[in-house]
Design a protein around this motif. Sequence first.
Motif, PDB file in Angstrom:
ATOM      1  N   CYS A   6       0.853  -1.193   0.000  1.00 42.54           N
ATOM      2  CA  CYS A   6       0.000   0.000   0.000  1.00 42.54           C
ATOM      3  C   CYS A   6       0.884   1.237   0.000  1.00 42.54           C
ATOM      4  N   LYS A   7       0.765   2.048  -1.010  1.00 43.24           N
ATOM      5  CA  LYS A   7       1.461   3.343  -1.003  1.00 43.24           C
ATOM      6  C   LYS A   7       0.422   4.411  -0.697  1.00 43.24           C
ATOM      7  N   PHE A   8       0.717   5.240   0.298  1.00 35.84           N
ATOM      8  CA  PHE A   8      -0.194   6.338   0.622  1.00 35.84           C
ATOM      9  C   PHE A   8       0.458   7.664   0.237  1.00 35.84           C
ATOM     10  N   GLY A   9      -0.293   8.499  -0.469  1.00 31.85           N
ATOM     11  CA  GLY A   9       0.227   9.772  -0.953  1.00 31.85           C
ATOM     12  C   GLY A   9       0.153  10.872   0.095  1.00 31.85           C
ATOM     13  N   GLY A  10       0.627  12.052  -0.287  1.00 29.42           N
ATOM     14  CA  GLY A  10       0.771  13.170   0.642  1.00 29.42           C
ATOM     15  C   GLY A  10      -0.524  13.618   1.310  1.00 29.42           C
ATOM     16  N   THR A  11      -1.608  13.703   0.558  1.00 24.53           N
ATOM     17  CA  THR A  11      -2.866  14.166   1.172  1.00 24.53           C
ATOM     18  C   THR A  11      -3.368  13.115   2.163  1.00 24.53           C
ATOM     19  N   SER A  12      -3.181  11.846   1.809  1.00 23.68           N
ATOM     20  CA  SER A  12      -3.638  10.757   2.687  1.00 23.68           C
ATOM     21  C   SER A  12      -2.913  10.775   4.033  1.00 23.68           C
ATOM     22  N   ASN A 205      -2.399   1.745  -4.623  1.00 22.04           N
ATOM     23  CA  ASN A 205      -1.881   3.116  -4.581  1.00 22.04           C
ATOM     24  C   ASN A 205      -3.008   4.018  -4.073  1.00 22.04           C
ATOM     25  N   TRP A 206      -2.885   4.394  -2.794  1.00 30.56           N
ATOM     26  CA  TRP A 206      -3.968   5.149  -2.135  1.00 30.56           C
ATOM     27  C   TRP A 206      -3.741   6.649  -2.278  1.00 30.56           C
ATOM     28  N   THR A 207      -4.743   7.334  -2.790  1.00 33.68           N
ATOM     29  CA  THR A 207      -4.584   8.760  -3.050  1.00 33.68           C
ATOM     30  C   THR A 207      -5.831   9.533  -2.606  1.00 33.68           C
ATOM     31  N   ASP A 208      -6.049  10.697  -3.179  1.00 35.06           N
ATOM     32  CA  ASP A 208      -7.155  11.540  -2.710  1.00 35.06           C
ATOM     33  C   ASP A 208      -8.296  11.649  -3.729  1.00 35.06           C
ATOM     34  N   VAL A 209      -8.278  10.793  -4.747  1.00 37.57           N
ATOM     35  CA  VAL A 209      -9.390  10.744  -5.714  1.00 37.57           C
ATOM     36  C   VAL A 209      -9.780   9.268  -5.894  1.00 37.57           C
ATOM     37  N   ASN A 210     -10.959   9.059  -6.481  1.00 41.89           N
ATOM     38  CA  ASN A 210     -11.501   7.703  -6.554  1.00 41.89           C
ATOM     39  C   ASN A 210     -10.796   6.776  -7.525  1.00 41.89           C
ATOM     40  N   GLY A 211      -9.867   7.307  -8.276  1.00 34.73           N
ATOM     41  CA  GLY A 211      -9.160   6.447  -9.216  1.00 34.73           C
ATOM     42  C   GLY A 211      -8.627   7.292 -10.343  1.00 34.73           C
ATOM     43  N   PHE A 212      -8.346   6.610 -11.426  1.00 34.46           N
ATOM     44  CA  PHE A 212      -7.880   7.296 -12.616  1.00 34.46           C
ATOM     45  C   PHE A 212      -9.107   7.801 -13.344  1.00 34.46           C
ATOM     46  N   TYR A 213      -9.203   9.071 -13.566  1.00 34.20           N
ATOM     47  CA  TYR A 213     -10.346   9.624 -14.270  1.00 34.20           C
ATOM     48  C   TYR A 213     -10.000   9.789 -15.752  1.00 34.20           C
ATOM     49  N   ALA A 214     -11.055   9.921 -16.547  1.00 32.96           N
ATOM     50  CA  ALA A 214     -10.851  10.060 -17.991  1.00 32.96           C
ATOM     51  C   ALA A 214     -10.246  11.418 -18.348  1.00 32.96           C
ATOM     52  N   ALA A 215     -10.233  12.340 -17.401  1.00 33.91           N
ATOM     53  CA  ALA A 215      -9.569  13.636 -17.619  1.00 33.91           C
ATOM     54  C   ALA A 215      -9.259  14.249 -16.264  1.00 33.91           C
ATOM     55  N   ASP A 216      -8.396  15.239 -16.267  1.00 31.88           N
ATOM     56  CA  ASP A 216      -7.977  15.896 -15.028  1.00 31.88           C
ATOM     57  C   ASP A 216      -9.185  16.504 -14.307  1.00 31.88           C
ATOM     58  N   PRO A 217      -9.476  16.042 -13.086  1.00 31.06           N
ATOM     59  CA  PRO A 217     -10.672  16.548 -12.381  1.00 31.06           C
ATOM     60  C   PRO A 217     -10.577  18.025 -12.011  1.00 31.06           C
ATOM     61  N   ARG A 218      -9.361  18.587 -12.109  1.00 31.62           N
ATOM     62  CA  ARG A 218      -9.243  20.027 -11.814  1.00 31.62           C
ATOM     63  C   ARG A 218      -9.721  20.857 -13.004  1.00 31.62           C
ATOM     64  N   ILE A 219      -9.916  20.204 -14.148  1.00 32.80           N
ATOM     65  CA  ILE A 219     -10.368  20.928 -15.346  1.00 32.80           C
ATOM     66  C   ILE A 219     -11.776  20.485 -15.756  1.00 32.80           C
ATOM     67  N   GLY A 241       0.631  13.479 -18.825  1.00 31.72           N
ATOM     68  CA  GLY A 241       0.262  14.511 -17.857  1.00 31.72           C
ATOM     69  C   GLY A 241      -0.739  14.115 -16.792  1.00 31.72           C
ATOM     70  N   ALA A 242      -1.329  12.939 -16.875  1.00 27.67           N
ATOM     71  CA  ALA A 242      -2.279  12.544 -15.821  1.00 27.67           C
ATOM     72  C   ALA A 242      -1.468  12.212 -14.573  1.00 27.67           C
ATOM     73  N   SER A 243      -1.380  13.195 -13.681  1.00 25.95           N
ATOM     74  CA  SER A 243      -0.365  13.124 -12.627  1.00 25.95           C
ATOM     75  C   SER A 243      -0.763  12.229 -11.457  1.00 25.95           C
TER      76      SER A 243
HETATM   77  P1  ADP Z   1      -0.718  11.644  -4.048  1.00 27.36           P
HETATM   78  O1  ADP Z   1      -0.240  12.753  -3.172  1.00 27.36           O
HETATM   79  O2  ADP Z   1      -1.714  10.749  -3.385  1.00 27.36           O
HETATM   80  O3  ADP Z   1       0.398  10.918  -4.700  1.00 27.36           O
HETATM   81  P2  ADP Z   1      -1.170  13.236  -6.426  1.00 27.36           P
HETATM   82  O4  ADP Z   1      -1.468  14.656  -6.095  1.00 27.36           O
HETATM   83  O5  ADP Z   1       0.188  12.897  -6.875  1.00 27.36           O
HETATM   84  O6  ADP Z   1      -1.594  12.343  -5.183  1.00 27.36           O
HETATM   85  O7  ADP Z   1      -2.204  12.687  -7.522  1.00 27.36           O
HETATM   86  C1  ADP Z   1      -3.585  12.795  -7.302  1.00 27.36           C
HETATM   87  C2  ADP Z   1      -4.099  14.026  -8.008  1.00 27.36           C
HETATM   88  O8  ADP Z   1      -3.906  13.855  -9.406  1.00 27.36           O
HETATM   89  C3  ADP Z   1      -5.583  14.248  -7.871  1.00 27.36           C
HETATM   90  O9  ADP Z   1      -5.888  14.983  -6.702  1.00 27.36           O
HETATM   91  C4  ADP Z   1      -5.933  15.010  -9.146  1.00 27.36           C
HETATM   92  O10 ADP Z   1      -6.092  16.372  -8.921  1.00 27.36           O
HETATM   93  C5  ADP Z   1      -4.732  14.814 -10.072  1.00 27.36           C
HETATM   94  N1  ADP Z   1      -5.086  14.285 -11.394  1.00 27.36           N
HETATM   95  C6  ADP Z   1      -4.640  14.774 -12.586  1.00 27.36           C
HETATM   96  N2  ADP Z   1      -5.119  14.048 -13.597  1.00 27.36           N
HETATM   97  C7  ADP Z   1      -5.884  13.079 -13.065  1.00 27.36           C
HETATM   98  C8  ADP Z   1      -6.658  12.007 -13.610  1.00 27.36           C
HETATM   99  N3  ADP Z   1      -6.717  11.796 -14.927  1.00 27.36           N
HETATM  100  N4  ADP Z   1      -7.338  11.206 -12.756  1.00 27.36           N
HETATM  101  C9  ADP Z   1      -7.273  11.403 -11.438  1.00 27.36           C
HETATM  102  N5  ADP Z   1      -6.576  12.395 -10.864  1.00 27.36           N
HETATM  103  C10 ADP Z   1      -5.878  13.219 -11.650  1.00 27.36           C
END
Ligand code: ADP
Length: 447
Positions: A6-12, A205-219, A241-243
Amino acid sequence: MSIKICKFGGTSLASAANITRVKAILDSDKTRKYVVVSAPGKRFDDDIKITDMLYQCAKLSRESGKCGKLFDVIRDRFTEIVNNLQVDIDIKSILDETEKAIDEIKTDDFAASRGEYLNGRIIAKYLGFEFVDACEIVKFGENGILDSDSTNDIMEKKLAKIQYAVIPGFYGAMPFDHVKTFSRGGSDITGSLVARGVKATMYENWTDVNGFYAADPRIIANPLQIECLGYHELRELSYMGASVLHSEAIFPVQDSRIPINIKNTFEPENPGTMIVPDEEYKGNGHTVTGIAGKKNFTVISIEKSNMNAEIGFARKILSVLERYGIPLEHMPSGIDTLSIVISSDTLKNGLKDKVILRIREAVNPDKVTVIDSVATVATVGHGMCKVKGTAGRLFTALSRSNVNILLIDQGSSEKNIIVGVKNEDYERALKSIYLEFLAHHENRFKV
Ligand code: ADP
Ligand code: ASP
Ligand code: MG
């Protein structure tokens, strides 16, 4: 036997409250044996990541001898986490030692690595897991490049003896114990290395969104959640660029065919996104899986009549980049024109002019055109290019939104079409492609 990494990211891991959630996730499944941690990230929008502050500490220490007051902010954050979690650890001494070491060593890599190191020490103690320093098991060569084979050997031997461990992400050791970090977001790579090293059945890979989205949720608001992706599509989307996952995190797990599950620490019941070997990936019936992009590229276009007949033309241009150590992102070509797309960051401090001059000397072109502030947008889909009319739909959608296309590059993998647009058109381009290909699909996991 099931073994999960389990990898937990910064927000987690940004606060004691979040770390409590992490503990609940680990407690609920005892096969979650090895935990890779990031440094504490942002707790709120204007917050500053610990890693960003540590880079500043190194700079301050180089410039004025000591990181001083800035380190106090870091000290307060870790002390607050320890106090709130009531962890029995002498955090004061550990922080004192860390501050002293940053002021002595002064490198960016050493300072930045301390966020993961400190968080790892605290979280290991809090969970009752063994702490394994990444310097012991992640090895870089003298050239600063990861030594993947020896990392794997060492990791395998060391971790086989430990049942439950916390390992700090993001860094490892070069010869003579110099600390070396991966590029930003690199804890994802550590997670992948550990997964391979212990022959895990799953890399979560535990992060702060529900998964890989089809596009950047910030846009794109509430974008489609991707249920399943093949390794190759993941690589294309993350590289472009899907970070959400570091683009190099795929390599260690790829050969061992370990699936990655992107999961949300704040909504653990959501199934997240599964990333599986290409052969196991059936596609989802959609033409386009996802869209990703990045801003700030420079495009240098070189024109010369009958260039195709000139043997070594492209090599001469690429050797200019090689000479200056500049990575090439894309190289679309046409008849008598060839363009190179380079991250503008790598052309700072007068390098751009030098590169153009050397290209002129090397190939004596008829014309060289330079466009700055270019964004690239990749539309990615398994077998997308086999569906007739995809490119036509893409270009029509962009022109309907008044987006001017500066370049087109259709990858030979047939899994993507990349377009270059002006930086200021980036968001509009993404939205128009999303609307054309993805907006009408049902989001199964939408709450
Ligand atoms: P962590 O700190 O858990 O490693 P990151 O900030 O590196 O998390 O990655 C998660 C963020 O990636 C999300 O909060 C989201 O804003 C951004 N992001 C950019 N593109 C996508 C995408 N296609 N699907 C999901 N998240 C994305
Ligand atoms: N803490 C590091 C960063 O902010 C590494 C990571 O979080 O993956 O880039
Ligand atoms: Mg990340």
